[in-house]
Design an enzyme around this catalytic site. Structure first.
Site, PDB file in Angstrom:
ATOM      1  N   ARG A 143      -9.456  18.163  37.257  1.00 22.48           N
ATOM      2  CA  ARG A 143      -8.199  18.921  37.184  1.00 22.48           C
ATOM      3  C   ARG A 143      -7.001  17.988  37.007  1.00 22.48           C
ATOM      4  NH1 ARG A 143      -8.085  22.403  42.392  1.00 22.48           N
ATOM      5  NH2 ARG A 143      -8.996  20.448  43.058  1.00 22.48           N
ATOM      6  N   ASN A 145     -10.092  25.251  39.706  1.00 20.59           N
ATOM      7  CA  ASN A 145     -11.534  25.328  39.917  1.00 20.59           C
ATOM      8  C   ASN A 145     -11.908  26.773  40.202  1.00 20.59           C
ATOM      9  OD1 ASN A 145     -11.963  22.577  39.672  1.00 20.59           O
ATOM     10  ND2 ASN A 145     -11.974  22.188  41.860  1.00 20.59           N
TER      11      ASN A 145
END
Length: 92
Positions: A21, A39
Site C-alpha cells: 500500500r 487492503n
C-alpha cells in the site's frame, strides 16, 4: 492531450504485509494520480484512482512490477466514473 480516466483495480498475489500500500501510494503520487488504496479481508488490495490515461498506464506497469517484496498474480481493472479526488491516500 490526454483525457482524464478513473479505474477500480483489484490486485491479488503477495500484496499484504509487504509494504504494497505504501508503494502504491508513492507511485500514484509520482504519476500525479488521485484516489485511494486499501487492503481487503480476502488478502487482495483494492485501488480506486483517476488521472490522465498515460499516467494511469504508467502506474499499472508499476503495479505489475511490484516493490521487490510483493508479487502481483492478477490485476483486475474496470473503468469507473471519476470521483474527483484531490489527493491519493491509504485507507485503513
Amino acid at each position: 492531450m490526454s483525457s482524464k480516466v478513473a479505474k477500480h483495480i483489484i490486485v491479488s498475489g503477495r500484496v499484504q504485509g509487504v509494504g504494497f500500500r505504501y508503494f502504491v501510494n508513492q507511485k500514484a503520487k509520482e504519476c500525479q494520480l488521485t484516489g485511494w488504496v486499501k487492503n481487503l479481508p480476502n488478502g487482495t488490495v483494492e485501488i480506486e484512482l483517476e488521472g490522465d490515461e498515460k499516467d494511469l498506464a504508467c502506474f499499472v506497469d508499476y503495479l505489475k512490477a511490484g516493490n521487490g517484496y510483493s508479487r502481483t498474480d492478477q490485476l483486475h481493472q474496470s473503468e469507473i466514473e471519476p470521483g474527483n479526488y484531490t489527493n491519493f491516500s491509504i485507507q485503513y
